[in-house]
Design a protein around this motif. Sequence first.
Motif, PDB file in Angstrom:
ATOM      1  N   ARG A   2       0.831  -1.192   0.000  1.00 34.32           N
ATOM      2  CA  ARG A   2       0.000   0.000   0.000  1.00 34.32           C
ATOM      3  C   ARG A   2       0.873   1.253   0.000  1.00 34.32           C
ATOM      4  O   ARG A   2       0.573   2.237  -0.664  1.00 34.32           O
ATOM      5  N   ASN A   3       1.970   1.232   0.734  1.00 32.04           N
ATOM      6  CA  ASN A   3       2.871   2.375   0.784  1.00 32.04           C
ATOM      7  C   ASN A   3       3.573   2.604  -0.549  1.00 32.04           C
ATOM      8  O   ASN A   3       3.827   3.736  -0.925  1.00 32.04           O
ATOM      9  N   ASN A   4       3.889   1.536  -1.257  1.00 30.53           N
ATOM     10  CA  ASN A   4       4.541   1.681  -2.558  1.00 30.53           C
ATOM     11  C   ASN A   4       3.657   2.424  -3.539  1.00 30.53           C
ATOM     12  O   ASN A   4       4.114   3.314  -4.250  1.00 30.53           O
ATOM     13  N   LEU A   5       2.386   2.056  -3.590  1.00 25.78           N
ATOM     14  CA  LEU A   5       1.474   2.740  -4.503  1.00 25.78           C
ATOM     15  C   LEU A   5       1.233   4.175  -4.075  1.00 25.78           C
ATOM     16  O   LEU A   5       1.100   5.064  -4.919  1.00 25.78           O
ATOM     17  N   VAL A  53      13.597  11.434 -10.928  1.00 22.75           N
ATOM     18  CA  VAL A  53      12.516  11.411  -9.929  1.00 22.75           C
ATOM     19  C   VAL A  53      12.031   9.987  -9.721  1.00 22.75           C
ATOM     20  O   VAL A  53      11.837   9.549  -8.582  1.00 22.75           O
ATOM     21  N   TYR A  54      11.848   9.235 -10.802  1.00 19.84           N
ATOM     22  CA  TYR A  54      11.390   7.857 -10.653  1.00 19.84           C
ATOM     23  C   TYR A  54      12.447   6.983  -9.984  1.00 19.84           C
ATOM     24  O   TYR A  54      12.114   6.073  -9.227  1.00 19.84           O
ATOM     25  N   LEU A  55      13.713   7.254 -10.240  1.00 17.26           N
ATOM     26  CA  LEU A  55      14.769   6.503  -9.572  1.00 17.26           C
ATOM     27  C   LEU A  55      14.816   6.826  -8.078  1.00 17.26           C
ATOM     28  O   LEU A  55      15.027   5.940  -7.246  1.00 17.26           O
ATOM     29  N   ILE A  56      14.599   8.077  -7.727  1.00  8.88           N
ATOM     30  CA  ILE A  56      14.560   8.464  -6.315  1.00  8.88           C
ATOM     31  C   ILE A  56      13.345   7.869  -5.629  1.00  8.88           C
ATOM     32  O   ILE A  56      13.425   7.411  -4.486  1.00  8.88           O
ATOM     33  N   VAL A  57      12.221   7.845  -6.327  1.00 10.95           N
ATOM     34  CA  VAL A  57      11.007   7.233  -5.770  1.00 10.95           C
ATOM     35  C   VAL A  57      11.244   5.760  -5.477  1.00 10.95           C
ATOM     36  O   VAL A  57      10.783   5.230  -4.466  1.00 10.95           O
ATOM     37  N   GLY A  58      11.982   5.093  -6.342  1.00 11.40           N
ATOM     38  CA  GLY A  58      12.286   3.680  -6.137  1.00 11.40           C
ATOM     39  C   GLY A  58      13.073   3.429  -4.864  1.00 11.40           C
ATOM     40  O   GLY A  58      12.957   2.368  -4.250  1.00 11.40           O
ATOM     41  N   ARG A  59      13.863   4.392  -4.436  1.00  8.35           N
ATOM     42  CA  ARG A  59      14.625   4.229  -3.188  1.00  8.35           C
ATOM     43  C   ARG A  59      13.719   4.187  -1.968  1.00  8.35           C
ATOM     44  O   ARG A  59      14.059   3.605  -0.948  1.00  8.35           O
ATOM     45  N   PHE A  60      12.557   4.835  -2.050  1.00 11.13           N
ATOM     46  CA  PHE A  60      11.625   4.855  -0.929  1.00 11.13           C
ATOM     47  C   PHE A  60      10.675   3.667  -0.926  1.00 11.13           C
ATOM     48  O   PHE A  60       9.970   3.443   0.045  1.00 11.13           O
ATOM     49  N   MET A  61      10.622   2.939  -2.027  1.00  8.93           N
ATOM     50  CA  MET A  61       9.718   1.794  -2.113  1.00  8.93           C
ATOM     51  C   MET A  61      10.322   0.595  -1.393  1.00  8.93           C
ATOM     52  O   MET A  61      11.535   0.473  -1.270  1.00  8.93           O
ATOM     53  N   ASN A  62       9.441  -0.286  -0.973  1.00  9.63           N
ATOM     54  CA  ASN A  62       9.857  -1.462  -0.229  1.00  9.63           C
ATOM     55  C   ASN A  62       9.316  -2.697  -0.946  1.00  9.63           C
ATOM     56  O   ASN A  62       8.127  -2.984  -0.884  1.00  9.63           O
ATOM     57  N   VAL A  63      10.178  -3.399  -1.633  1.00 10.55           N
ATOM     58  CA  VAL A  63       9.786  -4.607  -2.363  1.00 10.55           C
ATOM     59  C   VAL A  63      10.335  -5.796  -1.596  1.00 10.55           C
ATOM     60  O   VAL A  63      11.542  -6.011  -1.538  1.00 10.55           O
TER      61      VAL A  63
END
Length: 165
Positions: A2-5, A53-63
């Motif tokens: 949910r946090n990733n989306l 921006v998308y690469l930075i966003v990926g750092r905050f995602m949790n897979v």
Amino acid sequence: MRNNLLIFSLAQLFLILIYAVVLIYLHLSPTLESAVYSHYFLRLIPAVLTALVYLIVGRFMNVKGLTDGILVLVLPAVIWGICLAMAYFGGGAEGFVRGAFRSLWRFPADITMLPQMAVVSLLRIKQTTAVYAASAVIPQCLALLVAARGPVTYRRRRDFRRREK
């Protein structure tokens, strides 16, 4: 998941607002517009910044697993796919030939994909359904690559610490 989306949606909303302001200002200033469209380097800057921006966003995602990765990749693409399908079935293939915001059928796709389509139009790439489909998947792929790298790095560091003991 949910946090990733939520993170991806907030980043997309941020980019939509930024690009809306920049494009409005760009087309209101003829000197700036002629300067940007005459130099390829100035048109390439928004593409690079959007990718960052998308690469930075990926750092905050949790897979954490394969299912999280697939959902990060598929859910936004499904949302954009619904918007693109609505545009295609409402306006046909010639609806994509016209410029952005020229068709009410394509309006939801143009709003939700504004950063990607702004980059496509600045780089003067012909807007086709294939370009729309590719630009609907590329941002998630960039974010997912960085997000998937996090657990691999964590495991490598964990194994290294265990070997040191």
